[in-house]
Structure formats: structure tokens, C-alpha cells
Design a protein around this motif. Structure first.
Motif, PDB file in Angstrom:
ATOM      1  N   GLN A 161       0.821  -1.201   0.000  1.00 15.67           N
ATOM      2  CA  GLN A 161       0.000   0.000   0.000  1.00 15.67           C
ATOM      3  C   GLN A 161       0.861   1.259   0.000  1.00 15.67           C
ATOM      4  O   GLN A 161       0.573   2.233  -0.701  1.00 15.67           O
ATOM      5  CB  GLN A 161      -0.916   0.001   1.218  1.00 15.67           C
ATOM      6  CG  GLN A 161      -1.968  -1.110   1.205  1.00 15.67           C
ATOM      7  CD  GLN A 161      -2.714  -1.225   2.526  1.00 15.67           C
ATOM      8  OE1 GLN A 161      -2.599  -0.355   3.384  1.00 15.67           O
ATOM      9  NE2 GLN A 161      -3.454  -2.301   2.682  1.00 15.67           N
ATOM     10  N   ALA A 186       2.466   1.649  -3.470  1.00 12.05           N
ATOM     11  CA  ALA A 186       1.439   2.033  -4.441  1.00 12.05           C
ATOM     12  C   ALA A 186       1.050   3.498  -4.276  1.00 12.05           C
ATOM     13  O   ALA A 186       0.766   4.191  -5.253  1.00 12.05           O
ATOM     14  CB  ALA A 186       0.214   1.137  -4.288  1.00 12.05           C
ATOM     15  N   ARG A 221      -1.438  -6.926  -5.194  1.00 15.69           N
ATOM     16  CA  ARG A 221      -2.115  -5.636  -5.154  1.00 15.69           C
ATOM     17  C   ARG A 221      -1.225  -4.532  -5.736  1.00 15.69           C
ATOM     18  O   ARG A 221      -1.694  -3.663  -6.465  1.00 15.69           O
ATOM     19  CB  ARG A 221      -2.531  -5.297  -3.722  1.00 15.69           C
ATOM     20  CG  ARG A 221      -3.732  -6.116  -3.252  1.00 15.69           C
ATOM     21  CD  ARG A 221      -4.128  -5.747  -1.826  1.00 15.69           C
ATOM     22  NE  ARG A 221      -5.331  -6.455  -1.420  1.00 15.69           N
ATOM     23  CZ  ARG A 221      -5.348  -7.727  -1.031  1.00 15.69           C
ATOM     24  NH1 ARG A 221      -4.228  -8.414  -0.991  1.00 15.69           N
ATOM     25  NH2 ARG A 221      -6.482  -8.304  -0.688  1.00 15.69           N
ATOM     26  N   GLN A 276      -1.154  -4.881  -9.557  1.00 17.58           N
ATOM     27  CA  GLN A 276      -2.341  -4.325 -10.205  1.00 17.58           C
ATOM     28  C   GLN A 276      -2.274  -2.800 -10.255  1.00 17.58           C
ATOM     29  O   GLN A 276      -2.599  -2.183 -11.271  1.00 17.58           O
ATOM     30  CB  GLN A 276      -3.590  -4.776  -9.456  1.00 17.58           C
ATOM     31  CG  GLN A 276      -3.869  -6.276  -9.551  1.00 17.58           C
ATOM     32  CD  GLN A 276      -4.981  -6.720  -8.615  1.00 17.58           C
ATOM     33  OE1 GLN A 276      -5.621  -5.908  -7.963  1.00 17.58           O
ATOM     34  NE2 GLN A 276      -5.203  -8.032  -8.547  1.00 17.58           N
ATOM     35  N   ALA A 277      -1.838  -2.194  -9.151  1.00 17.49           N
ATOM     36  CA  ALA A 277      -1.760  -0.737  -9.094  1.00 17.49           C
ATOM     37  C   ALA A 277      -0.710  -0.208 -10.065  1.00 17.49           C
ATOM     38  O   ALA A 277      -0.938   0.793 -10.764  1.00 17.49           O
ATOM     39  CB  ALA A 277      -1.434  -0.289  -7.669  1.00 17.49           C
ATOM     40  N   PHE A 306      -1.339   2.136 -13.366  1.00 19.94           N
ATOM     41  CA  PHE A 306      -0.699   3.450 -13.456  1.00 19.94           C
ATOM     42  C   PHE A 306       0.084   3.575 -14.755  1.00 19.94           C
ATOM     43  O   PHE A 306       0.009   4.593 -15.450  1.00 19.94           O
ATOM     44  CB  PHE A 306       0.228   3.663 -12.256  1.00 19.94           C
ATOM     45  CG  PHE A 306       0.861   5.029 -12.219  1.00 19.94           C
ATOM     46  CD1 PHE A 306       0.268   6.054 -11.495  1.00 19.94           C
ATOM     47  CD2 PHE A 306       2.031   5.295 -12.909  1.00 19.94           C
ATOM     48  CE1 PHE A 306       0.839   7.329 -11.465  1.00 19.94           C
ATOM     49  CE2 PHE A 306       2.611   6.556 -12.896  1.00 19.94           C
ATOM     50  CZ  PHE A 306       2.008   7.578 -12.161  1.00 19.94           C
TER      51      PHE A 306
END
Length: 450
Positions: free
Chosen positions: A164, A167, A189, A192-193, A197
Motif C-alpha cells: 500500500q 502504491a 495488489r 495491479q496498481a 498506473f
């Protein structure tokens, strides 16, 4: 009477439930971790898996184990110059990897020290702080390295938080590195981010130094990343928060020799590494780079000795005469490093065999200086001037003589190098060989048979 008894029964039942639920307290941070880690899914199965992962890391430490272990209760962790002392029971309870380490140590013989050569000291310190407190470090700049460490030590909740944090910092400069990091450490995760982007800022991302470095350092993972990017249509209309049009710095050697010229310092040839052939998606991304960026990537590829990269970059329009800060071309770098096949590829594409750098050195000067005789012969066969002079009047034969490189000198003489030519100090190659006491060179240059 019955109602009053039933009321007491309910109170006792509730008290027991509360008591049981509090036997393993969960902090606010842990609760937040559990909720946010699964905010993208509402399936019962996913929530259960998340709770199990959090519970594994929040396992209560058996303090009795610390008491009973005596001198063996603590262990010293070494990471570079950093020395950290921790309790075995704490580490083993929080991390399955540490638990396995200690089990193996017990079997193989006791040890009070563990060396962690792949983890930096400050990173390991933060890992230990997390293992003791279960509080996630709020250090965004360290998040990528902490993510790697969390993956290494099996700390799923810390890993998710680091994903997190990384990202949240995505930019055109960091997106490529974040994507590579996510793929290498199965950080889904973050992957994917990063892919989302990059798709939204594609042209800006591939134009950055971060993308070029990712291609140079981990081409196989970048190929996988480009597959993910190409899976769905890309929106390139979104403006970037910032745009960089700089390519990777070649950072050439700039040491001066004893006669004032500045050739490359002697560099041993490196073995080219096999890299996968780029797919259409990668080629398409490379075509979108500016001419300067493709040229700088070609210089890096020539320096590495990657024939595959050189051919790909030439195919998408990279300038074979691109120059770095010292005006070294890709052919200069191939000559410096001794990459014969790269030099051949560049020559076939029309590279100037007599290109000059800031000190008027040709690729033949650089090959002679580094005793890359095979490159000397290739350049000579491609019409390189064996008597070209640099800014100090030195020919490639002067360089070979000064350095004591018999093979390169022999190849130059075979190509027609003049052994009687004098530099600006009136020295012949033989004079330099004698002054440096290079006996083999003195014999070769003094003999008329060569």
C-alpha cells in the motif's frame, strides 16, 4: 423464578464469550490491517484467509520460553555493520522463516549469531521492531526494501502494508521499479496498481530513466510486465504529473594516463548474459521513446555486451552514432569492453569505425588500450585507421606499447601500424615500451619480422 435464572444464565454466557474473545487482544493497527487488506473483496473465503494470516503473525509469545532458555534466549542478528540482539521466542512466534532457522540451528548445532547478508541493517532493524510491536513502520522511502524483507521472512500483513505504501507513491519515475518489484515478490495488489498506473501514463513512464534502468537490470521481468500492460487497451491521453526525458547515464571511466590523455581505464571483458527476445509489446514500447533515449539505451546495451538488445534497439531506430558525455559511441564502448559480436553488429549497421571522442580517441585506440586484440582485428578489417592520432599525437600502437599489450600491438602491426611514428613528445611506440620495461613489446617493436 425461571425468568430470573434465565437472566443470570445469559449474563454468565456473555461474560464467558467476552472473556474468550479477549484472550488474544488485537490492536487497532491490526484490526485496520485486516479490514484494509480485504477492502477489495467481500467474499467470506478471502476474509477468512486474511484473518488467518493476521492471526499467525499476532501469535502470543510464550514468555516462559524466554525464562527457560537461559543464555540461549537471545540471538544476535548481523547485517553488514549492524548488530541486533533479539529473543528467539519472539522471532520464532512471529515469523515462520525465523522459526525454521532456529529449528535447523538446533539440529545442526547451537549458534548465537545469524548473518543476514541480503538485508540491510536499517531494514532489518525495522523488521525486528515490527516483530516485537506488530506496528507497521510508516517509512515510505523504505517501503520497497521492507516489502522485500517481509516477503523473505514470511510476514504477510507487513508485506500488504508495504504494498500500500509503495502504491501510494507511484509516479512516472517509480512505476517501472514498482512493477518489477511486485512481480518478483508476488505482490499482487501492488502489481495491479503499478500496471494500471503505467497504462494510464504509458508514454511518460517509458521515457524515464527508471524504465531504462529496469530494462537494463531485469529485462526478463520487464518483458513480463509489458505483457500485463498490453493485455488491455492503453490510455495514453492522461497527462503525467511530471515528465523526464533523460536516458540512463553511462557513467564512463575518466581516469587520466601518465601522458595526459583520458582513455578508459583497463576493463576486463564481461560475459554477455543471455536475454529473452523481446516481444511485440516491448518493441512497441521502445518505438515510442525519443531518439535520445533510444541512443542512450543503445550505449548501455553495447557496454553490457548484449547483442539481442543492440539489435532490437537498432531495429526500432536507435542512432548507431549516439554519444555519451565523453562522446563515446556504442562502438567505443564495445571496443573498451571487448564485445566483439556487439562491435560487429554495430559496424554492420553503419557505425563510424573512426569516430572520435573528447580526446580524439577512436574505437581502435580504446581496443588497443584495453588489449582487446579480437576487436582490434575486427576494426582493422573494417577499415579503421591504424595510425589515427589522439589529442596528444598517440596512435593505437603507442597505447598498446605503453600498456604492455603484446597481442594488440601484434594485431596493429599486422594491420599496417607505423612503428616509427612519433607522438607530440617525440616518442615512438618502442620508446614507450622501453621506458615502461615491457620486454616482450620491446622485442616485437624492435623486430622487423613482425
Amino acid at each position: 423464578m425461571f425468568c430470573r435464572s434465565f437472566s443470570w444464565f445469559i449474563r454468565i454466557f456473555v461474560a464467558v464469550v467476552i472473556s474468550t474473545g479477549c484472550s488474544h487482544p488485537i490492536s487497532v493497527t491490526e484490526f485496520y490491517t485486516e479490514v484494509t487488506a480485504h477492502s477489495l473483496t467481500t467474499s467470506k473465503e478471502s476474509l477468512t484467509v486474511g484473518r488467518v494470516q493476521a492471526a499467525e503473525e499476532a501469535t502470543a509469545v510464550d514468555l516462559g520460553a524466554l525464562l527457560d532458555a537461559g543464555d540461549g534466549a537471545v540471538v544476535t542478528l548481523l547485517a553488514g555493520d549492524t548488530r541486533l540482539v533479539a529473543h528467539r521466542a519472539v522471532l520464532a512466534a512471529r515469523s515462520p522463516v525465523f522459526a525454521d532457522m532456529f529449528r535447523r540451528v538446533t539440529v545442526e548445532g547451537s549458534s548465537s549469531q545469524l548473518v543476514h547478508s541480503d538485508t540491510e541493517g536499517p531494514v532489518l532493524r525495522q523488521v525486528l521492531a515490527y516483530l516485537y510491536t506488530l506496528q507497521v513502520p510508516q517509512l515510505p522511502s523504505m517501503a520497497p526494501k521492507l516489502l522485500v524483507a517481509a516477503d523473505v521472512y514470511g510476514l504477510s500483513v507487513l508485506k500488504e502494508h508495504c504494498e500500500q505504501q509503495v502504491a501510494a507513491q507511484l509516479s512516472v519515475e517509480t512505476a517501472a521499479a514498482a512493477g518489477v518489484l511486485a512481480i518478483r515478490h508476488s505482490a499482487n495488489r501492488l502489481k495491479q496498481a503499478a500496471v494500471a498506473f503505467i497504462k494510464a501514463h504509458l508514454l511518460h513512464v517509458v521515457a524515464t530513466q527508471g524504465w531504462a534502468e529496469a530494462v537494463a537490470n531485469d529485462p526478463q521481468t520487464v518483458v513480463e510486465l509489458t505483457h500485463l500492460i498490453a493485455e488491455t487497451p492503453t490510455d495514453t491521453s492522461t497527462p503525467s504529473a511530471g515528465e523526464s526525458r533523460t536516458g540512463p547515464s553511462s557513467q564512463p571511466h575518466s581516469g587520466h594516463s601518465d601522458d595526459g590523455r583520458s582513455p578508459a581505464t583497463a576493463v576486463p571483458p564481461t560475459t554477455p548474459q543471455a536475454t529473452p527476445e523481446p516481444d511485440d509489446a516491448t518493441v512497441s514500447l521502445l518505438r515510442d521513446l525519443s531518439g535520445e533515449e533510444k541512443g542512450q539505451m543503445l550505449i548501455v546495451a553495447a557496454k553490457e555486451g548484449s547483442v539481442s538488445k543492440v539489435r532490437t534497439l537498432l531495429a526500432v531506430g536507435a542512432d548507431v552514432e549516439a554519444k555519451d558525455d565523453y562522446k563515446w559511441t556504442p562502438l567505443h564502448w564495445a571496443a573498451i569492453m571487448g564485445h566483439v559480436e556487439v562491435a560487429r553488429c554495430l559496424l554492420e549497421d553503419g557505425a563510424d569505425v573512426n569516430a572520435r571522442d573528447d580526446w580524439q580517441n577512436t574505437p581502435l585506440h580504446q581496443a588497443a588500450w584495453n588489449d582487446n586484440a579480437a576487436v582490434v582485428r575486427l576494426l582493422a578489417a573494417s577499415s579503421a585507421d591504424p595510425n589515427a592520432r589522439d589529442s596528444s599525437g598517440n596512435t593505437p600502437l603507442h597505447d598498446a606499447a605503453r600498456r604492455g599489450h603484446a597481442d594488440a600491438a601484434t594485431a596493429l602491426l599486422e594491420a599496417g601500424a607505423d612503428r616509427e611514428v612519433r607522438n607530440d613528445d617525440a616518442d615512438t611506440p618502442l620508446d614507450l615500451a622501453e621506458r615502461k620495461n615491457h620486454q616482450q613489446l620491446t622485442y616485437i617493436l624492435g623486430s622487423s619480422s613482425v
